[in-house]
Design an enzyme around this catalytic site. Structure first.
Site, mmCIF file in Angstrom:
data_model
loop_
_atom_site.group_PDB
_atom_site.id
_atom_site.type_symbol
_atom_site.label_atom_id
_atom_site.label_comp_id
_atom_site.label_asym_id
_atom_site.label_seq_id
_atom_site.Cartn_x
_atom_site.Cartn_y
_atom_site.Cartn_z
ATOM 1 N N ALA A 72 -1.512 1.471 0.143
ATOM 2 C CA ALA A 72 -2.509 2.269 -0.597
ATOM 3 C C ALA A 72 -2.856 3.385 0.235
ATOM 4 C CB ALA A 72 -3.757 1.478 -0.890
ATOM 5 N N HIS A 87 -2.429 5.429 6.498
ATOM 6 C CA HIS A 87 -2.600 6.823 6.800
ATOM 7 C C HIS A 87 -1.628 7.132 7.863
ATOM 8 C CE1 HIS A 87 -6.928 5.910 5.282
ATOM 9 N NE2 HIS A 87 -6.024 6.208 4.485
ATOM 10 N N ARG A 104 -6.318 8.161 -8.957
ATOM 11 C CA ARG A 104 -7.177 8.709 -7.414
ATOM 12 C C ARG A 104 -8.022 9.949 -7.878
ATOM 13 N NH1 ARG A 104 -5.300 10.531 -2.510
ATOM 14 N NH2 ARG A 104 -7.011 10.739 -1.202
ATOM 15 N N CYS A 123 -4.860 -1.631 1.215
ATOM 16 C CA CYS A 123 -3.889 -1.977 2.248
ATOM 17 C C CYS A 123 -3.144 -0.620 2.642
ATOM 18 C CB CYS A 123 -2.759 -2.889 1.515
ATOM 19 S SG CYS A 123 -2.019 -2.143 0.139
#
Lengths: 533, 455
Positions: free
Chosen positions: A58, A187, A89, A55
């Site tokens: 994230a 992003h 991550r 999503c």
């Protein structure tokens, strides 16, 4: 085995009609005889279809913001989102001399039912106060999770008040999980914030050294950025900042002075690259430090940009030295890998980048795709003006920037830029498709069903994707490589990374465990005897 | 490492967490649903929830974790998720064909007030297929609450009291434990010769074997037939009150199956209680096989007590596991000085404090705590050992204290999910893990002249 449109139709036959119509547009068989092959991307995943996608939160907090080490990142929401994006991550970071590295800390407002009912702004403000008191960070980000936008918490106002109160930047990101159609929305939201609130806050007006660059879209998974730094610094580049692996707000705020921005992950960072060019006059260069040939090419492109003989010579010297050192090592791995086939389905850019590294080993990528990319990542940036803006994209604010009155400086003349564009991917990305071979599959947002079906038909020797689908090919006896987190190994970038990757992939092919899948009693009868005449 | 965690206790009143010791409900619901045979868990919310939960479960179990999502967009968030859910149901059965689809909600769909039963009433569910649901708002409780809610959902939707008299069989709700633990609990009950239904049962689902063939729905999991039959059992044994009591209460109400709540059977005492409950209910003697195992365990505890007796230990994790572990380390003569869970619930503190008091001890005990606080406790009163999940490794490194990994999630070590910590065998394994950690440390720190061959 080759595959054609008919085979794809046969796969899609299982789907209900609507799903079939939709998915067909996300899959193409590469055919270079056609002038152009369009793929559908960055559109909604159909409910009920098992997708790898995440999503906006994230993509924003998890991918772009999270790795910035001298900032405390607060997640405003119930506990889960902050929890899952905490240290999972593998974006590594070294602690700077002032000690400001907060990556091991997860701060969440842990919203409770009463916060949902009565609002969570007060709690968020209190959490910010506590964070300032305990951590004294250089800056704070606040990332919103789904309920925040729904209940109407004004995190922007809370951040603004906190910024005035504490005298450090407090930045709010409305990256609720329902925004957009995947991580990609996040992003974009994060990129806007980095540009608006971080870059240009520093006081530097001139690059502090020759060949000053920023590296954008490099997240230092498994230490990739450090291998890239080693090579670039060896050649003579000065790295001002990295967005965002092992990155720091302290550095990003002076990113405007660089001579050139490198773009490693086009998908997650191209907005910043584009806006930096408009606002500060710095062009960007699409690079790829995954793969030996790709690394060499990127280094040569960079040298061409600066066009300085000394730099070009030094680049060739480093390349020659590195190749002489690693080629004998690669050769032994190539003997095992040569002729094998791969699936390469990763997030936004690695689905393209890793094909190069596979190719270095003699492994051919027969299927590739992206989890959350846009059409330009497949077809090249020239399609951007033709991409339909749908309701889901409209929700993501577009930042309109103008040349910065204080810091704008053309780093190269427009004429020089035009000339360079004929030779190097300056402010341009050509996408994945043109590099795929005819007959090979390009697939967007590949789902679980398609994964199983394509494996069944194409029988790849190695499957490269992420954690959610890693163990599915394993059960089928097919080695499966996580290219989001490198299976806890790395670095895979640059020259040393290529060797490490070759070593790991070879181990996957050769580990003796595969030989034991079938128990001996499955192939031997229970009773054995001889017939006596 | 964690250099910003000061020794001086900072009073935090915001209610926010720094380094949480819990996560949200839906992951627990997803895990519970995997314990139904041929079930596809479904996350009704944004895609990210499903992706995060699948990723985290996969990291812990190192096995495929499949689940679908309603893939919310902003439009669905405004207009409600009915259309998304109905589409999802249609697609899930058409494409993946599970027997059961188990829907859990998320903070998004709870906040907008999606009415799942109403949606189900309008959905096209193929003949013979089953859809169940549980409400799992992420802003209430923890992942343990989510596990509990989905397990209760199984009862609500499926349990039936079909027979006049109850069958000579027991329901066992194992709680949020590993498949290795579920297998061990089943082995104990089988050894007693008692018929049982374990639900949920993730063994054979998230620890499936390598066969060269991928099975989307592996052999394991409680079948729908068994779930229905739970209403006919003579007793429900609840192993761990936090994760399992609610389902048992629901079953008692719905089907008049009495429930007995026990601790997660970690250690000799809790395992004894479990077996004694079975013995009393079914008037069946404990077989020698288990008595022998128990004797071996006690033998080991006596033989090796010098390795851990009097050592200070800090324990964190999920409430049922931590309560049982605390009881076990007390029985080893260890001193639990800090005991914490991230899951809220006052009975946790009550139970642990009572156990400490009984042993003449006092310690820091807290429910709804976080690891920042836990770390501060350790800085103020150092311990010899930390027991907890992988997140404890940062504190362990910062303070140079050995860590024994127990609980969920364990992301940096493998095999753990296959091996039990419950039952006598599980207790032996725990003793081995604890004493190895302490002895490794003793060896590491010993001067040459104190480095010993026999310990």
């Amino acid at each position: 085995m080759a595959i054609n449109e008919k085979d794809i139709d046969a796969i899609l036959e299982t789907y209900p009609a609507k799903v079939k119509r939709n998915r067909k547009k996300h899959i193409i068989v590469r055919d270079s005889s056609l002038a152009h092959q369009e793929i559908e991307a960055n559109t909604r995943t159909i409910p009920g279809v098992i997708t790898n996608r995440g999503c906006a939160y994230a993509g924003c907090k998890g991918v772009v913001l999270g790795p910035i080490k001298d900032i405390v990142h607060i997640t405003h929401g119930p506990v889960g989102c902050g929890y899952y994006s905490w240290l999972t991550r593998r974006n590594k970071a070294k602690t700077p001399p002032d000690g400001k590295n907060y990556l091991a800390y997860c701060v969440t407002t842990d919203m409770q039912e009463k916060d949902i009912v009565f609002g969570g702004e007060k709690k968020l403000a209190q959490v910010i106060d506590e964070v300032v008191e305990i951590f004294k960070p250089n800056a704070i980000t606040v990332s919103a999770t789904c309920p925040v936008g729904l209940i109407g918490d004004d995190i922007g106002a809370v951040a603004k008040a906190a910024q005035e109160k504490h005298g450090i930047p407090v930045m709010a990101f409305s990256c609720e999980g329902y925004r957009g159609v995947s991580q990609s929305a996040g992003h974009h939201i994060a990129n806007n914030g980095v540009l608006e609130w971080m870059v240009g806050r520093g006081e530097m007006t001139e690059a502090p050294a020759k060949y000053s660059i920023n590296i954008l879209g490099e997240y230092n998974i498994g230490g990739d950025a450090w291998e890239i730094h080693r090579i670039l610094e060896d050649i003579g580049y000065h790295i001002i900042s990295v967005a965002s692996g092992d990155g720091a707000y302290q550095d990003l705020k002076n990113a405007h002075v660089a001579d050139l921005n490198l773009v490693q992950c086009h998908r997650s960072i191209n907005y910043i690259a584009e806006m930096l060019e408009i606002k500060y006059g710095t062009p960007w260069l699409k690079v790829n430090f995954i793969g030996i040939e790709a690394t060499c090419r990127s280094l040569r492109d960079m040298a061409l940009y600066f066009g300085d003989k000394e730099l070009i010579d030094k680049t060739e010297e480093v390349i020659a030295r590195e190749l002489a050192r690693i080629e004998p090592l690669m050769e032994q791995y190539r003997k095992i890998c040569q002729g094998k086939t791969a699936f390469c389905f990763v997030g936004g850019s690695r689905g393209h980048h890793y094909q190069k590294l596979f190719a270095d080993l003699g492994i051919e990528t027969v299927l590739a795709g992206y989890e959350f990319a846009h059409r330009d990542d497949y077809e090249g940036r020239q399609v951007i003006p033709h991409i339909k803006v749908d309701a889901d994209s409209k929700n993501i604010p577009e930042l309109h920037v103008e040349p910065d009155p204080k810091f704008f400086k053309l780093k190269i003349s427009p004429e020089k830029a035009e000339e360079l564009k004929k030779k190097i991917p300056l402010s341009y990305y050509a996408g994945m498709n043109i590099e795929m071979k005819d007959g090979h599959i390009i697939i967007d947002d590949m789902n679980h069903f398609e994964t199983e079906e394509f494996i069944r038909i194409l029988k790849p020797d190695i499957f490269a994707s992420g954690i959610k689908d890693k163990y599915i090919p394993h059960k089928m006896g097919i080695p499966s490589k996580q290219l989001h987190n490198y299976d806890y190994s790395g670095p895979y970038a640059g020259f040393n990374g290529a060797v490490k990757f070759a070593q790991d992939v070879t181990a996957m092919f050769t580990t003796p465990a595969w030989n034991f899948i079938t128990p001996p009693w499955k192939s031997k009868p229970l009773l054995e005897g001889q017939y006596q005449k | 490492m964690l250099d910003f965690t000061p020794k001086e206790i900072i009073e935090r009143t915001s209610g926010g967490l720094i380094n949480p010791a819990k996560t949200c409900q839906p992951i627990g619901a997803m895990y519970a649903a995997l314990g139904i045979h041929k079930c596809l868990p479904h996350s009704h919310g944004s895609q990210g929830c499903c992706a995060y939960h699948r990723s985290h479960l996969t990291r812990h179990f190192r096995d495929p974790i499949l689940a679908s999502t309603s893939s919310f967009t902003e439009g669905a968030s405004v207009f409600g998720g009915g259309a998304n859910l109905k589409t999802a149901i249609k697609n899930v059965f058409a494409i993946y064909n599970p027997d059961v689809m188990a829907i859990h909600t998320t903070c998004l769909t709870e906040t907008i007030g999606d009415d799942i039963p109403a949606f189900l009433g309008q959905a096209e569910i193929p003949e013979g297929k089953i859809v169940i649901h549980a409400n799992t708002p992420s802003y209430v409780g923890s992942h343990i609450t989510g596990f509990s809610n989905m397990t209760r959902g199984m009862v609500n939707y499926l349990s039936e009291a079909a027979t006049e008299t109850k069958k000579e069989q027991v329901n066992i709700i194992p709680g949020f434990v590993n498949p290795g633990d579920m297998r061990e609990i089943k082995r104990l009950v089988r050894a007693m010769g008692i018929n049982f239904i374990m639900f949920p049962d993730t063994s054979g689902v998230v620890d499936s074997p390598m066969t060269g063939k991928f099975e989307m729905f592996p052999q394991g999991g409680t079948t729908v037939k068994e779930l229905k039959d739970t209403g006919n059992s003579k007793l429900t044994i609840v192993l761990g009150s936090f994760a399992s009591t609610d389902a048992a209460i629901a079953l008692e109400r719905k089907c008049k199956v009495p429930a007995k709540t026990l601790k997660t059977p970690i250690g000799v005492k809790a395992t004894d209680e479990f077996l004694m409950t079975l013995r009393n209910t079914f008037v069946t003697e404990i077989p020698y096989e288990l008595e022998e195992e128990r004797g071996q365990l006690v033998d080991i505890m006596v033989d090796t007590h010098h390795q851990f007796h009097g050592k200070k230990v800090a324990i964190f994790g999920d409430p049922d596991i931590v309560i049982a572990l605390t009881e076990f380390v007390l029985s080893l003569g260890m001193v639990p000085v800090h005991v914490l869970t991230g899951t809220p619930g006052s009975t946790f503190e009550k139970e642990v404090k009572a156990m400490l008091l009984e042993s003449g001890l006092k310690g820091n005990v807290k429910a709804a705590g976080d690891l920042f606080q836990f770390h501060q406790w350790i800085k103020n009163e150092p311990v010899d050992l930390i027991i907890g999940n992988t997140y404890g490794k940062y504190i362990a490194r910062a303070e140079d204290i050995p860590l024994v990994r127990v609980g969920f999630p364990i992301l940096d070590r493998s095999v753990h999910s296959y091996m039990p910590i419950v039952g006598y065998k599980g207790a032996m394994r725990l003793v081995e893990m604890i004493s190895n950690a302490l002895l490794e440390r003793q060896d590491r720190d010993a001067a040459d002249e104190d480095f010993e061959l026999v310990m």
